[in-house]
Design a protein around this motif. Structure first.
Motif, PDB file in Angstrom:
ATOM      1  N   GLU A   1      44.218 -15.397 118.358  1.00 39.68           N
ATOM      2  CA  GLU A   1      45.651 -15.279 118.638  1.00 39.68           C
ATOM      3  C   GLU A   1      46.517 -14.968 117.423  1.00 39.68           C
ATOM      4  N   ALA A   2      46.029 -15.268 116.221  1.00 36.57           N
ATOM      5  CA  ALA A   2      46.855 -15.035 115.036  1.00 36.57           C
ATOM      6  C   ALA A   2      46.269 -13.976 114.105  1.00 36.57           C
ATOM      7  N   VAL A   3      44.981 -14.046 113.853  1.00 36.77           N
ATOM      8  CA  VAL A   3      44.389 -13.104 112.893  1.00 36.77           C
ATOM      9  C   VAL A   3      44.233 -11.715 113.498  1.00 36.77           C
ATOM     10  N   LEU A   4      43.505 -11.601 114.590  1.00 32.62           N
ATOM     11  CA  LEU A   4      43.235 -10.275 115.162  1.00 32.62           C
ATOM     12  C   LEU A   4      44.498  -9.510 115.551  1.00 32.62           C
ATOM     13  N   PRO A   5      45.464 -10.127 116.245  1.00 29.64           N
ATOM     14  CA  PRO A   5      46.650  -9.357 116.630  1.00 29.64           C
ATOM     15  C   PRO A   5      47.480  -8.866 115.432  1.00 29.64           C
ATOM     16  N   ARG A   6      47.395  -9.546 114.312  1.00 33.43           N
ATOM     17  CA  ARG A   6      48.214  -9.182 113.149  1.00 33.43           C
ATOM     18  C   ARG A   6      47.442  -8.379 112.099  1.00 33.43           C
ATOM     19  N   TRP A   7      46.163  -8.159 112.331  1.00 27.20           N
ATOM     20  CA  TRP A   7      45.342  -7.468 111.355  1.00 27.20           C
ATOM     21  C   TRP A   7      45.717  -5.992 111.327  1.00 27.20           C
ATOM     22  N   ASP A   8      46.073  -5.480 110.166  1.00 26.78           N
ATOM     23  CA  ASP A   8      46.437  -4.078 110.015  1.00 26.78           C
ATOM     24  C   ASP A   8      45.229  -3.319 109.469  1.00 26.78           C
ATOM     25  N   ALA A   9      44.466  -2.708 110.362  1.00 28.72           N
ATOM     26  CA  ALA A   9      43.233  -2.034 109.969  1.00 28.72           C
ATOM     27  C   ALA A   9      43.493  -0.851 109.053  1.00 28.72           C
ATOM     28  N   LYS A  10      44.675  -0.247 109.166  1.00 25.75           N
ATOM     29  CA  LYS A  10      44.985   0.896 108.299  1.00 25.75           C
ATOM     30  C   LYS A  10      45.069   0.469 106.843  1.00 25.75           C
TER      31      LYS A  10
ATOM     32  N   PRO B   1      38.560  -2.687 108.748  1.00 25.96           N
ATOM     33  CA  PRO B   1      38.258  -3.409 109.984  1.00 25.96           C
ATOM     34  C   PRO B   1      38.347  -4.918 109.777  1.00 25.96           C
ATOM     35  N   PRO B   2      38.747  -5.639 110.807  1.00 27.03           N
ATOM     36  CA  PRO B   2      38.864  -7.097 110.651  1.00 27.03           C
ATOM     37  C   PRO B   2      37.491  -7.740 110.503  1.00 27.03           C
ATOM     38  N   PRO B   3      37.457  -8.899 109.876  1.00 28.05           N
ATOM     39  CA  PRO B   3      36.173  -9.607 109.790  1.00 28.05           C
ATOM     40  C   PRO B   3      35.770 -10.090 111.177  1.00 28.05           C
ATOM     41  N   GLY B   4      34.489 -10.242 111.385  1.00 26.76           N
ATOM     42  CA  GLY B   4      34.019 -10.847 112.621  1.00 26.76           C
ATOM     43  C   GLY B   4      34.344 -12.334 112.596  1.00 26.76           C
TER      44      GLY B   4
ATOM     45  N   ASP C   1      32.381 -14.892 112.793  1.00 23.24           N
ATOM     46  CA  ASP C   1      31.478 -15.632 111.909  1.00 23.24           C
ATOM     47  C   ASP C   1      31.914 -15.544 110.448  1.00 23.24           C
ATOM     48  N   GLU C   2      32.346 -14.351 110.020  1.00 19.66           N
ATOM     49  CA  GLU C   2      32.834 -14.187 108.636  1.00 19.66           C
ATOM     50  C   GLU C   2      34.108 -15.003 108.412  1.00 19.66           C
ATOM     51  N   PHE C   3      35.017 -14.940 109.387  1.00 19.29           N
ATOM     52  CA  PHE C   3      36.263 -15.697 109.295  1.00 19.29           C
ATOM     53  C   PHE C   3      35.978 -17.192 109.240  1.00 19.29           C
ATOM     54  N   GLN C   4      35.104 -17.660 110.120  1.00 17.47           N
ATOM     55  CA  GLN C   4      34.750 -19.075 110.167  1.00 17.47           C
ATOM     56  C   GLN C   4      34.139 -19.514 108.839  1.00 17.47           C
ATOM     57  N   HIS C   5      33.262 -18.703 108.281  1.00 13.74           N
ATOM     58  CA  HIS C   5      32.651 -19.028 106.981  1.00 13.74           C
ATOM     59  C   HIS C   5      33.718 -19.111 105.905  1.00 13.74           C
TER      60      HIS C   5
END
Length: 118
Positions: free
Chosen positions: A56-65, A69-72, A74-78
């Motif tokens: 709800e917070a990371v993916l919607p606000r991630w600016d891929a440009k 690409p956003p982290p998966g 598992d990467e975020f959790q780590h």
């Protein structure tokens, strides 16, 4: 500055697996083996909260440009577990706490020689 010595000293996913790591990284069955209802509920709540933050917070606000690409998850959790494993505080839960991140705490004194070269 060259951050490589510090980032190399942080625990990898493999390090967490070998050492047991934060319980948020454990499988549900492993957490259940603790047989402590309060602990199981706490880990479940924290894991669910982390998943909601990612979705709800990371993916919607991630600016891929700008960021690629956003982290998966598992990467975020780590990454969150690495930071929180070096975060210490005091105070009562839900009463306001004072906390700080201590980046090299897991590496002292064994790797002190490498950290002082920064």
């Amino acid at each position: 500055p060259d951050w490589a010595p510090l980032t190399a000293a942080l625990p990898s996913p493999e390090d967490f697996v070998a050492e047991g790591g934060p319980m948020e990284l454990w499988e549900e069955g492993e957490v259940a083996e603790c047989e402590c209802g309060h602990l199981i509920a706490e880990v479940s709540a924290r894991s669910g909260d982390l998943r909601r933050q990612y979705d709800e917070a990371v993916l919607p606000r991630w600016d891929a440009k700008e960021l690629g690409p956003p982290p998966g998850f598992d990467e975020f959790q780590h990454a969150v577990c690495v930071v929180t494993s070096r975060n210490y505080g005091e105070g009562e839960a839900d009463a306001g706490t004072s906390s700080m991140v201590v980046p090299g705490v897991g590496e002292c004194p064994a790797a002190r020689r490498n950290l002082t070269k920064l």
